[in-house]
Design a protein around this motif. Sequence first.
Motif, mmCIF file in Angstrom:
data_model
loop_
_atom_site.group_PDB
_atom_site.id
_atom_site.type_symbol
_atom_site.label_atom_id
_atom_site.label_comp_id
_atom_site.label_asym_id
_atom_site.label_seq_id
_atom_site.Cartn_x
_atom_site.Cartn_y
_atom_site.Cartn_z
ATOM 1 N N TYR A 291 10.524 -22.698 -0.935
ATOM 2 C CA TYR A 291 10.512 -21.245 -0.790
ATOM 3 C C TYR A 291 9.077 -20.758 -0.952
ATOM 4 O O TYR A 291 8.299 -21.323 -1.732
ATOM 5 N N LEU A 292 8.724 -19.724 -0.239
ATOM 6 C CA LEU A 292 7.383 -19.151 -0.331
ATOM 7 C C LEU A 292 7.427 -17.931 -1.245
ATOM 8 O O LEU A 292 8.163 -16.975 -0.986
ATOM 9 N N ILE A 293 6.649 -17.972 -2.317
ATOM 10 C CA ILE A 293 6.497 -16.837 -3.226
ATOM 11 C C ILE A 293 5.111 -16.267 -2.965
ATOM 12 O O ILE A 293 4.109 -16.966 -3.111
ATOM 13 N N THR A 294 5.016 -14.986 -2.600
ATOM 14 C CA THR A 294 3.749 -14.474 -2.115
ATOM 15 C C THR A 294 3.606 -12.978 -2.387
ATOM 16 O O THR A 294 4.596 -12.278 -2.653
ATOM 17 N N ASP A 295 2.343 -12.513 -2.321
ATOM 18 C CA ASP A 295 2.028 -11.077 -2.338
ATOM 19 C C ASP A 295 1.513 -10.615 -0.989
ATOM 20 O O ASP A 295 1.125 -9.459 -0.835
ATOM 21 N N VAL B 164 11.323 -16.355 2.251
ATOM 22 C CA VAL B 164 10.151 -15.760 1.602
ATOM 23 C C VAL B 164 10.615 -14.813 0.511
ATOM 24 O O VAL B 164 11.525 -13.988 0.714
ATOM 25 N N PHE B 165 9.983 -14.905 -0.663
ATOM 26 C CA PHE B 165 10.233 -13.975 -1.764
ATOM 27 C C PHE B 165 8.902 -13.381 -2.203
ATOM 28 O O PHE B 165 7.876 -14.083 -2.236
ATOM 29 N N TYR B 166 8.945 -12.130 -2.565
ATOM 30 C CA TYR B 166 7.724 -11.470 -3.018
ATOM 31 C C TYR B 166 7.624 -11.548 -4.526
ATOM 32 O O TYR B 166 8.623 -11.425 -5.252
ATOM 33 N N ASN B 167 6.412 -11.783 -4.967
ATOM 34 C CA ASN B 167 6.150 -11.981 -6.384
ATOM 35 C C ASN B 167 6.638 -10.780 -7.196
ATOM 36 O O ASN B 167 6.517 -9.630 -6.772
ATOM 37 N N GLN B 168 7.192 -11.082 -8.368
ATOM 38 C CA GLN B 168 7.640 -10.067 -9.310
ATOM 39 C C GLN B 168 8.877 -9.296 -8.849
ATOM 40 O O GLN B 168 9.177 -8.230 -9.373
ATOM 41 N N GLU B 169 9.590 -9.807 -7.825
ATOM 42 C CA GLU B 169 10.845 -9.160 -7.446
ATOM 43 C C GLU B 169 11.824 -10.208 -6.940
ATOM 44 O O GLU B 169 11.449 -11.342 -6.665
ATOM 45 N N ASP B 170 13.040 -9.828 -6.801
ATOM 46 C CA ASP B 170 14.087 -10.692 -6.265
ATOM 47 C C ASP B 170 14.268 -11.982 -7.071
ATOM 48 O O ASP B 170 14.581 -13.027 -6.517
ATOM 49 N N LEU C 294 16.646 -12.748 -9.117
ATOM 50 C CA LEU C 294 18.039 -13.158 -9.046
ATOM 51 C C LEU C 294 18.334 -13.833 -7.701
ATOM 52 O O LEU C 294 19.013 -14.864 -7.650
ATOM 53 N N GLU C 295 17.812 -13.262 -6.605
ATOM 54 C CA GLU C 295 18.038 -13.847 -5.289
ATOM 55 C C GLU C 295 17.421 -15.238 -5.200
ATOM 56 O O GLU C 295 18.002 -16.167 -4.621
ATOM 57 N N LEU D 65 19.651 -17.617 -7.110
ATOM 58 C CA LEU D 65 20.883 -17.909 -6.383
ATOM 59 C C LEU D 65 20.629 -18.816 -5.184
ATOM 60 O O LEU D 65 21.459 -19.663 -4.850
ATOM 61 N N ASN D 66 19.490 -18.644 -4.512
ATOM 62 C CA ASN D 66 19.153 -19.510 -3.383
ATOM 63 C C ASN D 66 18.900 -20.944 -3.830
ATOM 64 O O ASN D 66 19.292 -21.896 -3.159
ATOM 65 N N ILE D 67 18.235 -21.090 -4.975
ATOM 66 C CA ILE D 67 17.994 -22.440 -5.501
ATOM 67 C C ILE D 67 19.322 -23.114 -5.832
ATOM 68 O O ILE D 67 19.552 -24.283 -5.498
ATOM 69 N N LEU D 68 20.219 -22.368 -6.469
ATOM 70 C CA LEU D 68 21.530 -22.929 -6.806
ATOM 71 C C LEU D 68 22.318 -23.287 -5.553
ATOM 72 O O LEU D 68 23.023 -24.305 -5.518
#
Length: 674
Positions: free
Chosen positions: A8-12, A29-35, A37-38, A41-44
């Motif tokens: 997963y890409l964690i980015t600003d 893609v996930f933005y740093n400092q948010e999501d 929980l999502e 859940l995606n990792i699980l």
Amino acid sequence: MRPELDAYLITDRSVEDIAVMDLGRCRRVFYNQEDFLELHLNILRGVNRRYKTPFFTALKEYSKQPTGVFHAMPISRGKSITRSHWIQDMGAFYGPNIFLAETSATSGGLDSLLEPRGPIKEAQDMAARAFGSKQTFFATNGTSTCNKIVVQSLVRPGDIVLVDRDCHKSHHYGMVLSGANVVYMDSYPLHEYSMYGAVPLREIKKTLLNLKANGKLDKVRMVLLTNCTFDGLVYNVQRVMEECLAIKKDLVFLWDEAWFAFARFTPTYRQRTAMGVANLLRETLRTEEAAAAYAEQQKELENADEEVWLNTRLLPPPDARVRAYATQSTHKTLTSLRQGSMIHVNDQDFKGEVEQAFHEAYMTHTSTSPNYQIIASLDVGRRQVELEGFEFVQRQIESAMAIRKAVASNPLLQKYFRVLTVADMIPAEYRDSGANSYFDARRGWTDIWEIWAKDEFVLDPTRVTLAVGGTGWDGDTFKTKILMDKYGIQINKTSRNTVLFMTNIGTTRSSVAYLIEVLVEIANDLDDLLDDASKMERRSFENRVTALVEHVPPLPDFSRFHDAFRESSITPEGDIRSAYFLSYDEDNCDYLTLGEALLERLRNGEELVSASFIIPYPPGFPILVPGQVISPEIMEFMGALDVSEIHGYRHDLGLRIFTQKALENLISGSGRGN
């Protein structure tokens, strides 16, 4: 590095920047400092995708269902056991679940291995994802059956197949079944240790170029190689496939990875697996860079002679077809019940050309009553390596390295034992890296990444070959009388003066410690024995050691097929099927006892032809095949063997050969030998 993991890409970065980027394997893609929980859940969800075992789960559910059994298998649900007065101990030993899960039905949530549409099909698809193949098929009869399925589905009568001569015997029998014209290629010999290495790439290229020069390249169907060998020798799979495809662009490759199923789950090993290389070639062959490099090389090779081709690192054409098959004994190196194996397919022409023939071959060799417990174990074994394979393989390697270090660092053990190094197992011309060993008592550990990236052959560190000639015992005696009978240590392979220790994902540190303790105890006992020995006893011991270490019979090369089984004397391929079935008529055969008289006949030039496979254990591969001319070197080697098993040889009658009349009749009837 870890294809079994989700990325997963964690980015600003801004949404606009991300939109134009190639995110490769990143699933989201996930933005740093948010999501948070999502992301969690995606990792699980990714873990659950791998944890799922469709067939094992279905079998467990079936075992819980109340049923009335009115089909074959009295043992189903354990009924024939629980009602018995005499076999209750069997039920007590195995427990109830194995019998609750026994059935000959393919309904009730289960599936058919021969026509899978439900949980078996889903389990095979998940295995394909895990092992990097396009299609994966389960087998419950071991890799011997897998090999025959692949060969029979791909090879037609008269097709030429290039085979490493010391491969597993199932391949030789597969050649008989398919009616292939076989070209046997010799591996480089390790005379000092009575074992073979692997087939040099130069030998493979030379064979292909010879067939091309004689107008037979169109008949060449397959190259069949063992990767890795029992002793741990691993090919540079990418280089072999690329250079062979440069000579024939639609060549099929069958890689026997019976002992290499674990290799997918660590980056160093993965680069030398059939499926890893096939996926890499599918990507690289399509690039503009590959096309330009190929075009440039073709200009350089224009009008070049064979020697130039042999000395050039050949590049495959951009339109080459990637056609790779791998057979793996899951039960040998991963978690599975005995005979649990897999066939992995990465063939661009499978759907259009092979699928129907493969299905027929699969139906031919697969039991209509496959063992559901084996299938379930394959499903669970796949789950395990996707979730923890990397960790387990790392531990496996560390265990083998610990054995190497212990032997190399202990002066007492060095008196009688020696772990064979990379330099012992692989000649210098096949080691561009110049590496000689994985561990040296003075210099420590060697980084193997560069070695595995460039050398023609490498040594699997998890195989520890121990030279035991210094003990005065041959390998078979050391295995049976000392390790197994006295100390309960089990191993598979020996040679005249070596034994092979294989670590696996189940090897514990306690097992390694016990092995070292046993070797130290053996060395101490030998010291005590020699301290109290008389002069004659010492001489006897030294003579035994000399015989095992210095007077080792040279390994024979493959001689040739007799002209009766060849289309011409120019190229080496032979019709092994005709030879095999010619021996069915006893009138075509005779027997000769081994001895000096037979050797003298061979040395005087008489042509005697084997009518059967002759397979000594060890080493476990044919030293003679049907239709092969018997050479003096082969008989000398056979005479020097000190083994209890020689399959195909009758001690009461001798060596089975074809009569001269049978050979002459075959030649006159077929027009061969001209």
